[in-house]
Design a protein around this motif. Sequence first.
Motif, PDB file in Angstrom:
ATOM      1  N   LEU A   1       0.841  -1.214   0.000  1.00 40.81           N
ATOM      2  CA  LEU A   1       0.000   0.000   0.000  1.00 40.81           C
ATOM      3  C   LEU A   1       0.872   1.259   0.000  1.00 40.81           C
ATOM      4  O   LEU A   1       0.554   2.255  -0.653  1.00 40.81           O
ATOM      5  N   LYS A   2       1.997   1.182   0.708  1.00 46.18           N
ATOM      6  CA  LYS A   2       2.915   2.343   0.728  1.00 46.18           C
ATOM      7  C   LYS A   2       3.444   2.621  -0.670  1.00 46.18           C
ATOM      8  O   LYS A   2       3.583   3.764  -1.086  1.00 46.18           O
ATOM      9  N   GLU A   3       3.735   1.537  -1.408  1.00 49.47           N
ATOM     10  CA  GLU A   3       4.233   1.724  -2.782  1.00 49.47           C
ATOM     11  C   GLU A   3       3.186   2.427  -3.635  1.00 49.47           C
ATOM     12  O   GLU A   3       3.507   3.270  -4.466  1.00 49.47           O
ATOM     13  N   THR A   4       1.922   2.081  -3.415  1.00 49.72           N
ATOM     14  CA  THR A   4       0.848   2.737  -4.173  1.00 49.72           C
ATOM     15  C   THR A   4       0.776   4.214  -3.810  1.00 49.72           C
ATOM     16  O   THR A   4       0.592   5.069  -4.678  1.00 49.72           O
ATOM     17  N   LEU A   5       0.921   4.496  -2.526  1.00 47.84           N
ATOM     18  CA  LEU A   5       0.850   5.895  -2.096  1.00 47.84           C
ATOM     19  C   LEU A   5       1.974   6.718  -2.736  1.00 47.84           C
ATOM     20  O   LEU A   5       1.793   7.897  -3.033  1.00 47.84           O
ATOM     21  N   GLN A   6       3.104   6.055  -2.983  1.00 47.62           N
ATOM     22  CA  GLN A   6       4.186   6.779  -3.668  1.00 47.62           C
ATOM     23  C   GLN A   6       3.777   7.138  -5.095  1.00 47.62           C
ATOM     24  O   GLN A   6       4.105   8.203  -5.604  1.00 47.62           O
ATOM     25  N   VAL A   7       3.037   6.232  -5.744  1.00 43.08           N
ATOM     26  CA  VAL A   7       2.552   6.523  -7.104  1.00 43.08           C
ATOM     27  C   VAL A   7       1.612   7.728  -7.062  1.00 43.08           C
ATOM     28  O   VAL A   7       1.581   8.565  -7.961  1.00 43.08           O
ATOM     29  N   LEU A   8       0.848   7.794  -5.975  1.00 39.46           N
ATOM     30  CA  LEU A   8      -0.149   8.861  -5.833  1.00 39.46           C
ATOM     31  C   LEU A   8       0.440  10.190  -5.361  1.00 39.46           C
ATOM     32  O   LEU A   8      -0.294  11.139  -5.187  1.00 39.46           O
TER      33      LEU A   8
ATOM     34  N   VAL B   1       1.197  13.476  -4.755  1.00 40.05           N
ATOM     35  CA  VAL B   1       0.632  14.631  -5.473  1.00 40.05           C
ATOM     36  C   VAL B   1       1.714  15.613  -5.894  1.00 40.05           C
ATOM     37  O   VAL B   1       1.664  16.195  -6.967  1.00 40.05           O
ATOM     38  N   ARG B   2       2.742  15.774  -5.045  1.00 36.50           N
ATOM     39  CA  ARG B   2       3.789  16.742  -5.397  1.00 36.50           C
ATOM     40  C   ARG B   2       4.500  16.303  -6.663  1.00 36.50           C
ATOM     41  O   ARG B   2       4.776  17.080  -7.551  1.00 36.50           O
ATOM     42  N   LYS B   3       4.750  14.970  -6.759  1.00 40.22           N
ATOM     43  CA  LYS B   3       5.428  14.459  -7.949  1.00 40.22           C
ATOM     44  C   LYS B   3       4.529  14.694  -9.175  1.00 40.22           C
ATOM     45  O   LYS B   3       4.955  15.126 -10.219  1.00 40.22           O
ATOM     46  N   TYR B   4       3.232  14.394  -8.950  1.00 34.92           N
ATOM     47  CA  TYR B   4       2.264  14.554 -10.034  1.00 34.92           C
ATOM     48  C   TYR B   4       2.254  16.011 -10.511  1.00 34.92           C
ATOM     49  O   TYR B   4       2.305  16.308 -11.681  1.00 34.92           O
ATOM     50  N   LYS B   5       2.250  16.928  -9.526  1.00 36.58           N
ATOM     51  CA  LYS B   5       2.180  18.347  -9.861  1.00 36.58           C
ATOM     52  C   LYS B   5       3.405  18.744 -10.692  1.00 36.58           C
ATOM     53  O   LYS B   5       3.288  19.444 -11.686  1.00 36.58           O
ATOM     54  N   SER B   6       4.587  18.252 -10.289  1.00 38.38           N
ATOM     55  CA  SER B   6       5.797  18.672 -10.979  1.00 38.38           C
ATOM     56  C   SER B   6       5.769  18.277 -12.463  1.00 38.38           C
ATOM     57  O   SER B   6       6.363  18.931 -13.300  1.00 38.38           O
ATOM     58  N   LEU B   7       5.056  17.199 -12.787  1.00 30.03           N
ATOM     59  CA  LEU B   7       4.943  16.784 -14.187  1.00 30.03           C
ATOM     60  C   LEU B   7       4.221  17.848 -15.012  1.00 30.03           C
ATOM     61  O   LEU B   7       4.410  17.963 -16.205  1.00 30.03           O
TER      62      LEU B   7
END
Length: 251
Positions: free
Chosen positions: A234-241, A243-249
């Motif tokens: 579940l922690k690995e999934t949370l890393q996919v989620l 948001v900061r990483k997503y925003k930087s894209l």
Amino acid sequence: MIPSDHPRYESLLLREKIVQAFKKGILADSGLIAHGRGEAFDYMLGEETNAAAKKAIKVAAAAIKLAVKPVFSVNGNTAALVSEDMVELSQLSGGKLEINLFHRSPARVNIIEKVLKDAGAGEVLGLDDQQLKYLKQIKSPRATASAQGIYPADVILVPLEDGDRAEILKKTGKTVISIDLNPLSRTSQYATISIVDNIVRAIPQLNKEIRNLKGENIDNLKQLINEFNNQQNLKETLQVLDVRKYKSLHD
Ligand code: ATP
């Protein structure tokens, strides 16, 4: 008519399926909202089956293969989106299909039974309110289960389950496999094996893994399960989620 080059084409097709299912009475109104919550998480997850979900699906396939009495719970959203894949799952594994509704009414039970039968299902459990038993003697509609299916099951698959019910099922000592796009939902947190993926991708992938594991020896199946750490996954999934990483894209 949704243009096929629309960036959200697949997602909009699913939304349309869900709306039609609601109009036919397969879904309760809250099923529409539940789908919307799922859509939002799927968007954030990139609308693909990530590595953590693939791992959980493989382990779930092993658990189903080792099960003595596997049961697959079907609610309105599941019937609307993946009835044929659910029937295939039950045929591949010998597990039973049980209708299990949060907003239960005889009319919805009947229509979902018909959807499953039209998709090729043989026996469908959970039809008769009078025959349902209470898990752990809890007198709540959320604790009901059929005497031939969920009640004695050792492994149970619960797509889009309500957290209270997932908790009750877990407390009965069953292996609970959830499919829920929200890794933080109580269902995902309680389950023994949490598949964080869209049900429309997860069930076909689960069927594929069950086929892949055909003939696999019992020790290897047990090893797959023993080496799996659900909280870590579940922690690995949370890393996919993240948001900061997503925003930087998008910056
Ligand atoms: P809980 O009670 O477990 O904390 P909840 O109250 O969010 O969760 P519900 O609204 O009862 O749960 O169920 C909807 C859940 O199903 C949401 O977590 C949503 O993300 C998920 N969901 C909706 N559509 C799909 C789908 N197509 N595939 C997988 N999960 C989905």
